[in-house]
Design a protein around this motif. Structure first.
Motif, PDB file in Angstrom:
ATOM      1  N   CYS A 280       0.849  -1.186   0.000  1.00 38.85           N
ATOM      2  CA  CYS A 280       0.000   0.000   0.000  1.00 38.85           C
ATOM      3  C   CYS A 280       0.888   1.241   0.000  1.00 38.85           C
ATOM      4  O   CYS A 280       2.117   1.146   0.030  1.00 38.85           O
ATOM      5  CB  CYS A 280      -0.918  -0.004   1.209  1.00 38.85           C
ATOM      6  N   ILE A 281       0.280   2.391   0.039  1.00 36.04           N
ATOM      7  CA  ILE A 281       1.085   3.613  -0.040  1.00 36.04           C
ATOM      8  C   ILE A 281       1.848   3.870   1.264  1.00 36.04           C
ATOM      9  O   ILE A 281       2.916   4.469   1.256  1.00 36.04           O
ATOM     10  CB  ILE A 281       0.198   4.814  -0.435  1.00 36.04           C
ATOM     11  N   GLY A 282       1.333   3.389   2.392  1.00 35.70           N
ATOM     12  CA  GLY A 282       2.044   3.497   3.663  1.00 35.70           C
ATOM     13  C   GLY A 282       2.259   4.928   4.123  1.00 35.70           C
ATOM     14  O   GLY A 282       1.698   5.884   3.582  1.00 35.70           O
ATOM     15  N   CYS A 286      -0.289   7.949   3.848  1.00 34.53           N
ATOM     16  CA  CYS A 286      -1.484   7.470   4.547  1.00 34.53           C
ATOM     17  C   CYS A 286      -1.333   7.731   6.041  1.00 34.53           C
ATOM     18  O   CYS A 286      -0.370   7.252   6.658  1.00 34.53           O
ATOM     19  CB  CYS A 286      -1.711   5.981   4.304  1.00 34.53           C
ATOM     20  N   GLN A 288      -2.811   6.483   8.520  1.00 36.76           N
ATOM     21  CA  GLN A 288      -2.893   5.298   9.378  1.00 36.76           C
ATOM     22  C   GLN A 288      -1.592   4.505   9.407  1.00 36.76           C
ATOM     23  O   GLN A 288      -1.375   3.684  10.271  1.00 36.76           O
ATOM     24  CB  GLN A 288      -4.030   4.367   8.922  1.00 36.76           C
ATOM     25  N   GLY A 289      -0.751   4.725   8.421  1.00 32.55           N
ATOM     26  CA  GLY A 289       0.483   3.962   8.333  1.00 32.55           C
ATOM     27  C   GLY A 289       1.562   4.529   9.246  1.00 32.55           C
ATOM     28  O   GLY A 289       1.663   5.741   9.426  1.00 32.55           O
ATOM     29  N   SER A 311       2.487  -4.064   4.238  1.00 28.06           N
ATOM     30  CA  SER A 311       1.314  -3.252   4.566  1.00 28.06           C
ATOM     31  C   SER A 311       1.670  -2.220   5.639  1.00 28.06           C
ATOM     32  O   SER A 311       2.336  -2.550   6.624  1.00 28.06           O
ATOM     33  CB  SER A 311       0.198  -4.170   5.086  1.00 28.06           C
ATOM     34  N   GLY A 312       1.194  -0.998   5.441  1.00 30.39           N
ATOM     35  CA  GLY A 312       1.515   0.054   6.398  1.00 30.39           C
ATOM     36  C   GLY A 312       0.842  -0.113   7.742  1.00 30.39           C
ATOM     37  O   GLY A 312       1.301   0.431   8.754  1.00 30.39           O
ATOM     38  N   CYS A 313      -0.260  -0.859   7.771  1.00 33.68           N
ATOM     39  CA  CYS A 313      -0.936  -1.158   9.042  1.00 33.68           C
ATOM     40  C   CYS A 313      -1.763  -2.434   8.829  1.00 33.68           C
ATOM     41  O   CYS A 313      -1.773  -3.003   7.737  1.00 33.68           O
ATOM     42  CB  CYS A 313      -1.815   0.009   9.502  1.00 33.68           C
ATOM     43  N   LYS A 315      -4.731  -2.958   8.344  1.00 37.16           N
ATOM     44  CA  LYS A 315      -5.896  -2.890   7.467  1.00 37.16           C
ATOM     45  C   LYS A 315      -5.657  -3.640   6.146  1.00 37.16           C
ATOM     46  O   LYS A 315      -6.600  -4.167   5.554  1.00 37.16           O
ATOM     47  CB  LYS A 315      -6.224  -1.419   7.188  1.00 37.16           C
ATOM     48  N   GLY A 316      -4.438  -3.676   5.696  1.00 39.08           N
ATOM     49  CA  GLY A 316      -4.105  -4.495   4.523  1.00 39.08           C
ATOM     50  C   GLY A 316      -4.773  -4.066   3.228  1.00 39.08           C
ATOM     51  O   GLY A 316      -5.219  -4.911   2.451  1.00 39.08           O
ATOM     52  N   CYS A 317      -4.811  -2.778   2.960  1.00 39.07           N
ATOM     53  CA  CYS A 317      -5.535  -2.277   1.785  1.00 39.07           C
ATOM     54  C   CYS A 317      -5.039  -2.847   0.460  1.00 39.07           C
ATOM     55  O   CYS A 317      -5.814  -2.990  -0.483  1.00 39.07           O
ATOM     56  CB  CYS A 317      -5.420  -0.756   1.708  1.00 39.07           C
TER      57      CYS A 317
END
Ligand code: SF4
Length: 367
Positions: A280-282, A286, A288-289, A311-313, A315-317
């Motif tokens: 993800c963009i992380g 983001c 949340q990351g 994944s930045g968190c 949530k695993g987008c």
């Protein structure tokens, strides 16, 4: 303008991200003409930060817009027919199999649904509908709550996500069946669950069946028209150059981090060695990351055999399915899990970027 952090953004309701407003565009039938693509590139460069993301639901995201730029961008996109003038219609998430052809069932059903969107009930923001009625379904791994697919019998079928089987739908009645099942979802409390797969209510008898979708032929990996995008991202100037290429008349959006060119073979891309990697963009784009994701994913790509998800968190987008190696950001470090989704219980916690790299380099040397 209504801006909410963490909301599912649209063009009308952008999301505030770490790099400015994020505006999502879902073009009709997942297709943009060459002129529309050039306009998107121009809007992204002039009013955003020039970064355009192709999502795993085959939508485009323009990033880094300011508030004034967003309003100008919105008007331009509506005028170009890329964003619906009605914010409610625009918020509907309809994914169309990108290999549709003139006169086929996918195009017929998607077109019929597009003129009846107002009949859908109010659905959760992430609720999606996939029209995937080609010779074999290709959107099986893409996120959707209701799916029109080709059954292994050859019939067209409707399937609620999370259920293995579906029902046959007579030709011409597909949209009626979609509307009826969407209304059932809302009437039985599905909105609280948010997604069809999480909605535990037993399906109504009329929607319960044992038809199985014909096995997916998968992403168009070897299609010469497919232009892969690293992590789904394309810069505005690259998008413009792509559409300026001789013969390109339009682009199809896919959920597989690739654009499909109409009218030309895709130019060579150096990014095919990242096809097995999702990130993800992380951070910092983001909020949340807590970690930067793509530098690690790029460095790890040649060291990991199998699929890799950074994944930045939790949530695993970037990837909804399991990956062979998963690194999930937490409080500025990475948790490592194997054969898992983002946020799964790790085998090692709290690694730095350098420690992750050293771990995999060590494994490579030992092999
Ligand atoms: S998974 Fe990535 S993009 Fe999604 S919320 Fe977390 S940091 Fe943001």
């Amino acid at each position: 303008m209504s801006v909410r952090r963490g909301w599912c953004p649209t063009a009308w309701r952008p999301m505030a991200a770490g790099d400015g407003l994020l505006l999502r565009v879902r073009p009709p039938l997942g297709r943009i003409t060459a002129d529309q693509a050039r306009l998107i590139a121009d809007v992204a460069a002039r009013h955003g930060n020039g970064a355009i993301d192709l999502t795993n639901r085959a939508a485009l995201q323009l990033r880094g817009l300011g508030e004034a730029g967003w309003r100008v961008a919105l008007d331009m996109l509506v005028d170009a027919g890329l964003v619906d003038a009605d914010p409610v219609r625009d918020a509907r998430s309809i994914m169309v199999a990108p290999d549709w052809r003139d006169g086929d069932d996918t195009l017929r059903i998607a077109t019929a649904l597009s003129v009846r969107l107002a009949e859908l009930p109010q659905l959760p923001a992430k609720f999606g509908i996939a029209i995937d009625a080609g010779p074999a379904c290709v959107l099986g791994d893409a996120s959707a709550d209701l799916r029109v697919e080709r059954a292994d019998t050859g019939a067209l079928m409707l399937r609620a996500d999370g259920r293995a089987g579906g029902i046959a739908v007579p030709t011409g009645e597909e949209v009626d069946a979609i509307l009826a099942l969407a209304k059932w979802f809302v009437a039985t409390g599905g909105t609280a669950a948010g997604r069809m797969a999480r909605h535990a209510a037993p399906l109504p008898v009329w929607a319960t069946g044992n038809l199985r979708p014909r096995r997916s032929e998968g992403p168009l990996a070897d299609d010469p028209r497919a232009y892969p995008l690293p992590f789904g991202r394309i810069a505005a100037d690259v998008l413009k150059a792509l559409t300026d290429q001789s013969g390109v008349t339009a682009l199809r959006l896919t959920p597989w981090r690739a654009l499909l060119l109409e009218g030309a073979t895709a130019p060579r891309s150096d990014w095919s060695d990242l096809r097995h990697v999702d990130a993800c963009i992380g951070a910092p784009a983001c909020p949340q990351g807590s970690v930067a994701t793509r530098p690690l994913a790029t460095a790890l790509a040649p060291l990991v055999i199998g699929t890799l998800h950074v994944s930045g968190c939790d949530k695993g987008c970037a990837r909804r399915n399991r990956a062979d190696v998963v690194l999930t950001g937490r409080e500025g470090r990475f948790d490592l899990a194997i054969d898992a989704r983002a946020g799964a219980p790790p085998i090692v916690r709290g690694l730095t970027h350098e420690q992750v790299l050293a771990h995999f380099k060590g494994l490579t040397r030992a092999a």
